[in-house]
Design an enzyme around this catalytic site. Sequence first.
Site, mmCIF file in Angstrom:
data_model
loop_
_atom_site.group_PDB
_atom_site.id
_atom_site.type_symbol
_atom_site.label_atom_id
_atom_site.label_comp_id
_atom_site.label_asym_id
_atom_site.label_seq_id
_atom_site.Cartn_x
_atom_site.Cartn_y
_atom_site.Cartn_z
ATOM 1 N N MET A 1 10.745 -1.790 -9.303
ATOM 2 C CA MET A 1 10.878 -0.532 -10.025
ATOM 3 C C MET A 1 11.765 0.410 -9.222
ATOM 4 S SD MET A 1 6.814 -0.071 -10.785
ATOM 5 C CE MET A 1 7.032 1.567 -11.504
ATOM 6 N N ILE B 1 2.571 -2.191 -5.512
ATOM 7 C CA ILE B 1 3.017 -2.129 -4.122
ATOM 8 C C ILE B 1 3.858 -0.883 -3.900
ATOM 9 C CG2 ILE B 1 4.270 -3.326 -2.297
ATOM 10 C CD1 ILE B 1 3.753 -5.938 -3.802
ATOM 11 N N GLY C 1 8.626 4.831 -7.813
ATOM 12 C CA GLY C 1 9.135 3.469 -7.904
ATOM 13 C C GLY C 1 8.465 2.533 -6.932
ATOM 14 N N SER C 2 8.912 1.311 -6.836
ATOM 15 C CA SER C 2 8.373 0.333 -5.926
ATOM 16 C C SER C 2 8.366 -1.041 -6.552
ATOM 17 C CB SER C 2 6.978 0.751 -5.481
ATOM 18 O OG SER C 2 6.444 -0.168 -4.598
ATOM 19 N N ARG C 3 7.189 -1.741 -6.535
ATOM 20 C CA ARG C 3 7.131 -3.100 -7.047
ATOM 21 C C ARG C 3 5.762 -3.372 -7.644
ATOM 22 N NH1 ARG C 3 7.623 -7.595 -2.734
ATOM 23 N NH2 ARG C 3 5.734 -8.582 -3.540
#
Length: 213
Positions: A96, A152, A182-184
């Site tokens: 993301m 995550i 954002g991130s994962r």
Amino acid sequence: MSDDSAKPSRLRLARGVSPWLFPTAAAAAATALLTRKDRRWALAAVPLSALTGGMLWFFRDPDRIPGEGRVLSPADGVVQSIDPWPDGRTRVAIFMSPLNVHVNRAPLAGNVASVQHVPGGFVPAFNKDSDQNERVVWHFETALGDIEMVQIAGAVARRIVPYLSAGAKVAQGERIGLIRLGSRVDIYLPEGMSPAVSVGDKTVAGVTRIDRG
């Protein structure tokens, strides 16, 4: 497919953004009023107003009509990797970016079996070491059995906000939490189930089908 596809959509902000958005918006409004008395306040009002506008975009949470499929994407983003797991499952990792919608959605209908916060680091989510980052591990009891999903945190996103707790019933595509900025998000497909997406594909939370029918 764009982040804001699957209309209908209306202006909605994600739950859990108040600590960031409200102080910034208040400061932007105050400095804008002060600019009427002294134009030098514009040096603060302009960037604060731009930052407020950016937050309104970053923390948007459009309504969506759920897609069709046994397993739907839990996140907006790009498929970063697809990996076979030692226990026979397949991990689909979705990256993301700060431009994506940050609200995550339930991949299947069922019950929330557990929601576990795991402390960790904050390396960029596209880094292979991000598996050791701060994360929230979800387990859902579903018609397909136990389904694991992991939110995550990344280098910028340092706050994960779950909306549900263990024991809650959840509908497919329902909002379940937020990763700020954002991130994962990883989703683990059960043994014997093939992914319908490939590395590099764009996904829309609650809309894009992850499993191959």
